[in-house]
Enzyme design. Structure first.
Site, mmCIF file in Angstrom:
data_model
loop_
_atom_site.group_PDB
_atom_site.id
_atom_site.type_symbol
_atom_site.label_atom_id
_atom_site.label_comp_id
_atom_site.label_asym_id
_atom_site.label_seq_id
_atom_site.Cartn_x
_atom_site.Cartn_y
_atom_site.Cartn_z
ATOM 1 N N LYS A 117 0.834 -1.203 0.000
ATOM 2 C CA LYS A 117 0.000 0.000 0.000
ATOM 3 C C LYS A 117 0.873 1.258 0.000
ATOM 4 C CE LYS A 117 -3.348 2.911 0.366
ATOM 5 N NZ LYS A 117 -4.254 2.998 1.503
ATOM 6 N N CYS A 132 -3.474 9.788 1.885
ATOM 7 C CA CYS A 132 -2.556 8.741 1.423
ATOM 8 C C CYS A 132 -1.252 9.300 0.875
ATOM 9 C CB CYS A 132 -3.248 7.881 0.369
ATOM 10 S SG CYS A 132 -4.625 6.897 1.017
#
Length: 448
Positions: free
Chosen positions: A204, A258
């Site tokens: 991720k 993110c």
């Protein structure tokens, strides 16, 4: 089989995830510490903007498959979807993950599955979550199963991508990974790849770091374009005609929960090795100041200028303000006591005073396009030109039809496009906002 699922955190990821499980037939309890959020959801409404979500939440609540609460309950599955912000020194703040893990521990029973969806630093599952869960007295991997299944979705498209995006599932052992994969088959229609928890954590972070580094390249090229006097947007468009080139777009910075955060988790884990990642983060973090400097140049010689900022979210067509670089631009100008007005059609409440478009541009000298909302393309420059004192447009997103705006009397500029303000860069930038007399004197000195 129908499961009882307890989702810890009802934000931009937790609420859509809880809703997807609910509409897939599971009994879901969503937990959030904000009573206002809990009340809103239990009334069948939502507190975030996401296409398609409101209808799904309303239906799930009416069917009694979704209940919000400030406290967890016994369940078969616990999903941790809480924020992981940065610390002051750009480290991973795992306090919310630790707190959520501690909170669910008394409710655990033999056979339960715990999934961490929050984006976390490498080894967080093994070194922090597992030891905390082990305090329950249940054997990890045999009586309690643990997995990290990071979300991989884009705000504005979350519902579609929860279903159709591939998923990486990292278990602390194979049994944990298989149980997690079986659960997600409730609604995931894409491929699901099994690995270990630490690899899933790193995957991720790598995905978002790849994008952040690419954006940093675009932003650095935007700065260089000023020096060599080209339009970076045109250059990138042409460079991307090459079949093996895909340079991203520059902008006023990188935001969101993110891209602006995840690369720092890698840097923290390996600071000596993550040199390029560190540099890219610093380049992207420098873009608000680069934008500010450019705007000040365009306002040189204007006494006590007023700036209208259109768009403050970190990306277009969403209400998400997390880590938005436009907020740094606003804070900078406010610290200098610059007259600001702010308009964003997607934001209802925030820390700033928001106004409608006409009020925002009234008596303004400059418009800054901070976010690429589709609504801004529909603004008719003829209807706002006469409301402004000076018609200056600075577009950080290369969003608008500049010929149209120029026809209506606007001087248009965009981030990463060269200008003829070199003498102002040398003599006047630090004095631009200090008032007409000082600026005028500086300008006269420069001309001499």
């Amino acid at each position: 089989m129908k499961k009882k699922v307890c989702v810890m955190g009802l934000g931009y990821i937790g609420l859509p995830t809880a809703t997807m499980f609910a509409v897939s037939g599971h009994e879901v309890v969503g937990v959030d510490i904000e009573e206002k959020v809990v009340k809103t959801i239990n009334e069948g409404r939502i507190h975030i903007e996401e296409p398609g979500l409101a209808e799904m939440v309303k239906g799930a609540v009416m069917e009694e498959n979704l209940l919000a609460s400030t406290e967890p309950e016994e369940a078969d599955v616990f999903i941790i979807a809480v924020p992981t912000p940065l610390t002051e020194d750009n480290g991973a703040n795992l306090d919310y993950v630790k707190s959520a893990t501690e909170t669910i521990r008394p409710y655990l029973k033999k056979g339960d599955l715990v999934i961490v969806e929050s984006t976390i630093a490498p080894r967080t599952t093994e070194d922090i979550v597992v030891p905390e869960l082990a305090k329950s007295g249940l054997e990890i991997g045999r009586e309690i199963y643990v997995a990290h299944c990071p979300e991989r979705v884009l705000p504005g498209k979350i519902i579609h991508e929860l279903v159709h995006n591939n998923r990486v599932i990292g278990g602390i052992n194979e049994a944990s990974a298989l149980k997690a994969r079986k659960l997600y088959t409730s609604f995931v229609q894409a491929e699901m790849y099994i690995t270990d928890a630490t690899t899933a954590e790193m995957v991720k972070l790598m995905e978002n770091t790849y994008r952040d580094v690419n954006i940093a390249l675009a932003n650095e090229l935007a700065k260089i374009s000023e020096k060599v006097k080209i339009d970076i947007w045109e250059a990138i468009k042409l460079a991307n005609k090459h079949p093996r080139v895909n340079i991203h777009q520059p902008g006023p910075g990188v935001g969101g929960h993110c891209l602006a955060i995840d690369p720092w988790f890698i840097v923290e884990s390996a600071p000596k090795e993550a040199k390029m990642i560190n540099l890219s983060r610093n380049i992207n973090d420098s873009m608000p100041q680069f934008t500010i400097r450019n705007v000040k140049e365009k306002l040189f010689g204007i006494a006590n200028p007023k700036i209208a900022i259109l768009g403050i979210t970190y990306k277009g067509n969403v209400d998400d303000l997390r880590e938005s670089p436009v907020l740094e631009i606003i804070d900078h100008f406010q610290e200098e006591d610059v007259d600001l007005s702010i308009y964003d059609p997607h934001v209802d409440e925030c820390q700033y005073n928001l106004v409608e478009l006409e009020e925002a541009v009234k008596d303004a000298d400059c418009i800054i396009i901070g976010t690429d909302h589709k609504a801004f393309k529909e603004i008719d420059p003829a209807k706002i030109a006469d409301l402004m004192r000076n018609q200056i447009l600075f577009d950080t997103k290369n969003l608008l039809d500049y010929d149209w705006w120029q026809e209506k009397g606007f001087k248009t500029y965009k981030l990463g496009d060269y200008s003829d303000y070199d003498w102002q860069k040398e003599y006047g930038i630090k004095e631009v906002m200090k008032g007409h007399k000082e600026v005028a004197a500086t300008k006269e000195a420069a001309s001499n």
